[in-house]
Write a protein that holds these residues in place. Structure first.
Motif, PDB file in Angstrom:
ATOM      1  N   ALA A  92      -5.212 -19.612  -2.928  1.00 42.12           N
ATOM      2  CA  ALA A  92      -4.601 -20.507  -1.941  1.00 42.12           C
ATOM      3  C   ALA A  92      -5.629 -20.821  -0.868  1.00 42.12           C
ATOM      4  N   VAL A  93      -5.278 -21.768  -0.023  1.00 43.81           N
ATOM      5  CA  VAL A  93      -6.014 -21.960   1.222  1.00 43.81           C
ATOM      6  C   VAL A  93      -5.351 -21.077   2.276  1.00 43.81           C
ATOM      7  N   TYR A  94      -6.161 -20.287   2.928  1.00 46.99           N
ATOM      8  CA  TYR A  94      -5.653 -19.347   3.927  1.00 46.99           C
ATOM      9  C   TYR A  94      -5.938 -19.897   5.324  1.00 46.99           C
ATOM     10  N   TYR A  95      -4.909 -19.843   6.159  1.00 50.78           N
ATOM     11  CA  TYR A  95      -4.992 -20.377   7.508  1.00 50.78           C
ATOM     12  C   TYR A  95      -4.696 -19.291   8.536  1.00 50.78           C
ATOM     13  N   CYS A  96      -5.406 -19.381   9.616  1.00 51.85           N
ATOM     14  CA  CYS A  96      -5.158 -18.539  10.769  1.00 51.85           C
ATOM     15  C   CYS A  96      -4.269 -19.312  11.737  1.00 51.85           C
ATOM     16  N   ALA A  97      -3.401 -18.621  12.441  1.00 54.54           N
ATOM     17  CA  ALA A  97      -2.518 -19.293  13.387  1.00 54.54           C
ATOM     18  C   ALA A  97      -2.219 -18.362  14.557  1.00 54.54           C
ATOM     19  N   ALA A  98      -1.810 -18.974  15.655  1.00 50.68           N
ATOM     20  CA  ALA A  98      -1.549 -18.218  16.882  1.00 50.68           C
ATOM     21  C   ALA A  98      -0.194 -18.582  17.454  1.00 50.68           C
ATOM     22  N   SER A  99       0.388 -17.655  18.165  1.00 50.77           N
ATOM     23  CA  SER A  99       1.645 -17.901  18.848  1.00 50.77           C
ATOM     24  C   SER A  99       1.796 -16.907  19.983  1.00 50.77           C
ATOM     25  N   GLN A 100       2.494 -17.333  21.014  1.00 51.40           N
ATOM     26  CA  GLN A 100       2.796 -16.389  22.076  1.00 51.40           C
ATOM     27  C   GLN A 100       4.118 -15.681  21.820  1.00 51.40           C
ATOM     28  N   ASP A 101       4.671 -15.932  20.625  1.00 53.94           N
ATOM     29  CA  ASP A 101       5.917 -15.304  20.213  1.00 53.94           C
ATOM     30  C   ASP A 101       5.715 -14.655  18.847  1.00 53.94           C
ATOM     31  N   TYR A 102       5.496 -13.365  18.809  1.00 54.42           N
ATOM     32  CA  TYR A 102       5.242 -12.639  17.554  1.00 54.42           C
ATOM     33  C   TYR A 102       6.421 -12.738  16.596  1.00 54.42           C
ATOM     34  N   TYR A 103       7.628 -12.789  17.134  1.00 53.23           N
ATOM     35  CA  TYR A 103       8.816 -12.635  16.289  1.00 53.23           C
ATOM     36  C   TYR A 103       9.291 -13.924  15.627  1.00 53.23           C
ATOM     37  N   THR A 104       8.907 -15.088  16.142  1.00 53.94           N
ATOM     38  CA  THR A 104       9.409 -16.357  15.604  1.00 53.94           C
ATOM     39  C   THR A 104       8.332 -17.034  14.780  1.00 53.94           C
ATOM     40  N   VAL A 105       8.468 -16.958  13.460  1.00 56.13           N
ATOM     41  CA  VAL A 105       7.422 -17.459  12.561  1.00 56.13           C
ATOM     42  C   VAL A 105       7.152 -18.940  12.781  1.00 56.13           C
ATOM     43  N   SER A 106       8.216 -19.702  13.034  1.00 54.00           N
ATOM     44  CA  SER A 106       8.060 -21.153  13.166  1.00 54.00           C
ATOM     45  C   SER A 106       7.250 -21.559  14.381  1.00 54.00           C
ATOM     46  N   ARG A 107       7.017 -20.657  15.300  1.00 55.66           N
ATOM     47  CA  ARG A 107       6.274 -21.002  16.506  1.00 55.66           C
ATOM     48  C   ARG A 107       4.769 -20.777  16.360  1.00 55.66           C
ATOM     49  N   PHE A 108       4.338 -20.253  15.212  1.00 48.76           N
ATOM     50  CA  PHE A 108       2.897 -20.105  14.997  1.00 48.76           C
ATOM     51  C   PHE A 108       2.278 -21.466  14.775  1.00 48.76           C
ATOM     52  N   GLY A 109       1.146 -21.707  15.429  1.00 49.86           N
ATOM     53  CA  GLY A 109       0.476 -23.000  15.302  1.00 49.86           C
ATOM     54  C   GLY A 109      -0.979 -22.871  15.657  1.00 49.86           C
ATOM     55  N   SER A 110      -1.515 -23.929  16.232  1.00 48.43           N
ATOM     56  CA  SER A 110      -2.958 -23.989  16.532  1.00 48.43           C
ATOM     57  C   SER A 110      -3.750 -23.721  15.270  1.00 48.43           C
ATOM     58  N   TRP A 111      -3.379 -24.361  14.195  1.00 49.82           N
ATOM     59  CA  TRP A 111      -3.964 -24.091  12.884  1.00 49.82           C
ATOM     60  C   TRP A 111      -5.455 -24.354  12.845  1.00 49.82           C
ATOM     61  N   GLY A 112      -6.155 -23.465  12.117  1.00 47.79           N
ATOM     62  CA  GLY A 112      -7.555 -23.707  11.816  1.00 47.79           C
ATOM     63  C   GLY A 112      -7.663 -24.645  10.626  1.00 47.79           C
ATOM     64  N   GLN A 113      -8.883 -24.827  10.129  1.00 51.38           N
ATOM     65  CA  GLN A 113      -9.098 -25.752   9.009  1.00 51.38           C
ATOM     66  C   GLN A 113      -8.810 -25.103   7.665  1.00 51.38           C
ATOM     67  N   GLY A 114      -8.695 -23.799   7.660  1.00 48.14           N
ATOM     68  CA  GLY A 114      -8.404 -23.078   6.425  1.00 48.14           C
ATOM     69  C   GLY A 114      -9.658 -22.652   5.691  1.00 48.14           C
ATOM     70  N   THR A 115      -9.503 -21.637   4.863  1.00 52.95           N
ATOM     71  CA  THR A 115     -10.590 -21.160   4.011  1.00 52.95           C
ATOM     72  C   THR A 115     -10.016 -20.919   2.623  1.00 52.95           C
ATOM     73  N   GLN A 116     -10.717 -21.415   1.610  1.00 54.70           N
ATOM     74  CA  GLN A 116     -10.210 -21.371   0.241  1.00 54.70           C
ATOM     75  C   GLN A 116     -10.497 -20.025  -0.402  1.00 54.70           C
ATOM     76  N   VAL A 117      -9.482 -19.462  -1.006  1.00 51.28           N
ATOM     77  CA  VAL A 117      -9.621 -18.235  -1.798  1.00 51.28           C
ATOM     78  C   VAL A 117      -9.213 -18.565  -3.230  1.00 51.28           C
ATOM     79  N   ILE A 118     -10.095 -18.265  -4.163  1.00 51.91           N
ATOM     80  CA  ILE A 118      -9.805 -18.481  -5.578  1.00 51.91           C
ATOM     81  C   ILE A 118      -9.995 -17.152  -6.307  1.00 51.91           C
ATOM     82  N   VAL A 119      -8.953 -16.716  -6.985  1.00 52.82           N
ATOM     83  CA  VAL A 119      -9.006 -15.461  -7.724  1.00 52.82           C
ATOM     84  C   VAL A 119      -8.920 -15.787  -9.207  1.00 52.82           C
ATOM     85  N   SER A 120      -9.970 -15.457  -9.930  1.00 57.87           N
ATOM     86  CA  SER A 120     -10.007 -15.754 -11.358  1.00 57.87           C
ATOM     87  C   SER A 120      -9.480 -14.570 -12.163  1.00 57.87           C
ATOM     88  N   SER A 121      -8.856 -14.885 -13.281  1.00 57.83           N
ATOM     89  CA  SER A 121      -8.274 -13.827 -14.118  1.00 57.83           C
ATOM     90  C   SER A 121      -9.260 -13.336 -15.157  1.00 57.83           C
TER      91      SER A 121
END
Length: 121
Positions: A92-121
């Motif tokens: 997947a593409v993995y994103y970092c996010a920030a929030s001043q509310d740890y408990y409310t998932v929907s409030r996480f934002g300030s998204w970065g550009q993401g970093t791609q992780v590929i796991v081969s079988s």
């Protein structure tokens, strides 16, 4: 508002490990809870893990419990995701996010550009 830059993604074989890093700008980093999300092709973005402002509280999605570890270094404005025993379904593409509310998932934002992780079988 905090700005985030992710790094550390790449291609790895199943069973391998990767460590993702997220660098945050600003002097108020320790006022934000931080989280890692991921989005696989054709799927919705999902929460992988989150960590409280001080780092004393963490939580994980069921699919990564026991394999991934989130941590932060407030002195360096960094948050990390250590990923072990990787599986192809972790691809997947993995994103970092920030929030001043740890408990409310929907409030996480300030998204970065993401970093791609590929796991081969």
């Amino acid at each position: 508002q905090v700005q985030l830059v992710e790094s550390g993604g790449g291609l790895v074989q199943a069973g391998g490990s990767l460590r993702l890093s997220c660098a945050a700008s600003g002097r108020t980093f320790n006022t934000y809870a931080m989280a890692w999300f991921r989005q696989a092709p054709g799927k919705e973005r999902e929460l992988v893990s989150r960590i409280s402002r001080s780092g004393t509280a963490t939580s994980y999605g069921d699919s990564v419990k026991g394999r991934f570890t989130i941590s932060r270094d407030n002195a360096k404005n960094m948050v990390y995701l250590q990923m072990n025993s990787l599986k192809p379904e972790d691809t997947a593409v993995y994103y970092c996010a920030a929030s001043q509310d740890y408990y409310t998932v929907s409030r996480f934002g300030s998204w970065g550009q993401g970093t791609q992780v590929i796991v081969s079988s």
